[in-house]
Design an enzyme around this catalytic site. Sequence first.
Site, PDB file in Angstrom:
ATOM      1  N   ASP A   1     -14.572 -38.440 -59.180  1.00  0.00           N
ATOM      2  CA  ASP A   1     -14.038 -37.504 -58.179  1.00  0.00           C
ATOM      3  C   ASP A   1     -15.079 -36.424 -57.892  1.00  0.00           C
ATOM      4  OD1 ASP A   1     -12.336 -36.326 -56.400  1.00  0.00           O
ATOM      5  OD2 ASP A   1     -11.009 -35.432 -57.896  1.00  0.00           O
TER       6      ASP A   1
ATOM      7  N   ILE B   1      -3.378 -26.223 -63.797  1.00  0.00           N
ATOM      8  CA  ILE B   1      -4.377 -25.582 -64.638  1.00  0.00           C
ATOM      9  C   ILE B   1      -3.871 -24.189 -65.011  1.00  0.00           C
ATOM     10  CG2 ILE B   1      -6.812 -24.889 -64.790  1.00  0.00           C
ATOM     11  CD1 ILE B   1      -6.615 -27.818 -64.194  1.00  0.00           C
TER      12      ILE B   1
ATOM     13  N   GLY C   1      -2.934 -28.205 -58.949  1.00  0.00           N
ATOM     14  CA  GLY C   1      -3.614 -29.301 -58.270  1.00  0.00           C
ATOM     15  C   GLY C   1      -2.639 -30.419 -57.998  1.00  0.00           C
ATOM     16  N   ALA C   2      -3.156 -31.478 -57.403  1.00  0.00           N
ATOM     17  CA  ALA C   2      -2.291 -32.603 -57.100  1.00  0.00           C
ATOM     18  C   ALA C   2      -1.908 -33.322 -58.371  1.00  0.00           C
ATOM     19  CB  ALA C   2      -3.002 -33.550 -56.159  1.00  0.00           C
TER      20      ALA C   2
ATOM     21  N   ALA D   1      -2.738 -32.273 -61.759  1.00  0.00           N
ATOM     22  CA  ALA D   1      -2.467 -31.475 -62.949  1.00  0.00           C
ATOM     23  C   ALA D   1      -2.355 -30.002 -62.582  1.00  0.00           C
ATOM     24  CB  ALA D   1      -3.596 -31.664 -63.958  1.00  0.00           C
TER      25      ALA D   1
END
Lengths: 340, 216
Positions: free
Chosen positions: B120, B11, B6-7, B9
């Site tokens: 979010d 995963i 992701g931007a 973090a």
Amino acid sequence: MKRCNSTKICLGIEATADDFGVGLLDFEGKVLANVNSTFIPETGGIHPREAARHHAKNAGRIISKAFQTAKIEPQDITVVAFSQGPGLGPCLRTGATAARALASYLNVPLVGVNHCVAHIEIGKLVTGFTDPITLYVSGGNTIVTAFDAGRYRIFGETLDIALGNCLDVFAREAGLRQQEGMPLGAVVENLAKKGEVLVDLPYSVKGMDLSFSGFLTAGVRLLRSKKYRLEDLCFSIQEVAFSMLTEVTERALAHTEKIELLLTGGVGANKRLQTMLKIMADEHDVRYCVVPKQYALDNGAMIAWTGILAYKYGLIIPIENSYVRLKWRLEEVDAPWVKG
Amino acid sequence: MLIKKGAEASIFLEDWQGQKVIMKHRLPKKYRLPQIDERIRSYRTIRESQLLHCAKEAGVATPMIYSVDLVDSNIIMEFIEGIQVKQVLNGYSTEERQHLSNCIGKLIGSLHLHDIIHGDLTTSNMILNESGNIVFVDFGLGEISVELESKGVDLHLMKRAFQSIHFRYAEECFKAVLEGYTKMVGVEMAKKVIGRISEIERRGRYVSERKGRVQR
């Protein structure tokens, strides 16, 4: 010199804010002229009426200069395009009046262009990108956008003021002055280079959106406290604000999985912002381009080029319906010329 | 095994003491100054683990937390078997879509009743698990707030997520979300929050609501 009839040319007029710009482009996308005159207020920000007065005074001169630069005659024009919105009412109306007069006198069609779409389209033309995520940061806009299903969709934007606006107000509060060829943002950038100490400022990213009004208030408050060097404040403002911008752009990239990143708008001229985005783009293996200044700031060429794209799809408007649209959102514009 | 970069973090799907778990690692961002970067990463790691816990107390399913590491900005949590709402919504029938949106609205209502702001709300952050329940993930941008403003922005983000990813159904989906939300928080509070949403929208740039006409 009269051109041969096969060369089609569009004249574009940009007048959304403090710039009056005229662009002449042929239908292949070659820029024949891109001439500009900027209104510089003696004090304060852009007063819409004052700016419009500047545009009215300079319109004739700038249009003539464009024709001279391109070495063509008004009769060579195939279509006239103008920035129909969004922007400041008096400025838009002045540009629109010039465009209507030209179109009507030359008896050629008129095309109304969305200013934000024009920024993206000229950016694509000069960089060769086809489907980028665009970060458009200027005095009036802070938008992260990409094309999807017929329109440019806004993935992230400011919830209140634009970043350029925020930087300008802060700079004026600090007593800094705008000069010819040296916008306030550039003055802040130069001071920031001498900054060393990072001062705490609010970092407000809300999903993919941003907020700069509280950030500005905090900055001005720190300034008035007289506890910090102006260089350090400029440095901190840039570091925090650009981190926020880069973060939301990164989120939009991760979300859309696009492989091109385009930076445009006046604030896009800032080297520190350019560097941050470059680092981020490299990490994601994304192609990255900064739109050259003459096409990143408000300019006539972008209006002319977008006018050509729209004209090819028959999107012309009769003069009697060519009202300006002050709040014309990017998302409201159909862009049939873009391959989805 | 990296399953999503992701931007904010990365995963990872890992095996942890014989269990399938998610490791959420907030990577340092080279574009930010280290001072800014460290502050944001550790702050968000702490806040996310707290909110994942608070959400459960509010009756909203979230992954179990197994371990939090502030030095590396790591959270190890339960792996939720299921599918993102983002992936199913557009393929649903109108009734299914409305039902799902309604449920989402109720869950957001439960969070807001406990002053939990997700921060979010997008359909990628909601997972439809195997038993058909919705599990909320990614509270990294969340906060605890009693402010009407935060709740309004939270719902506004949900609306914007529908508009950008599910634009064909954005209006009906968001309407159903608000119905579910109203059912959960009551008419009085819902009215206030919904009023605030339009205020937030009017504050935005070039918004047609300002002109008093309906936005397409």
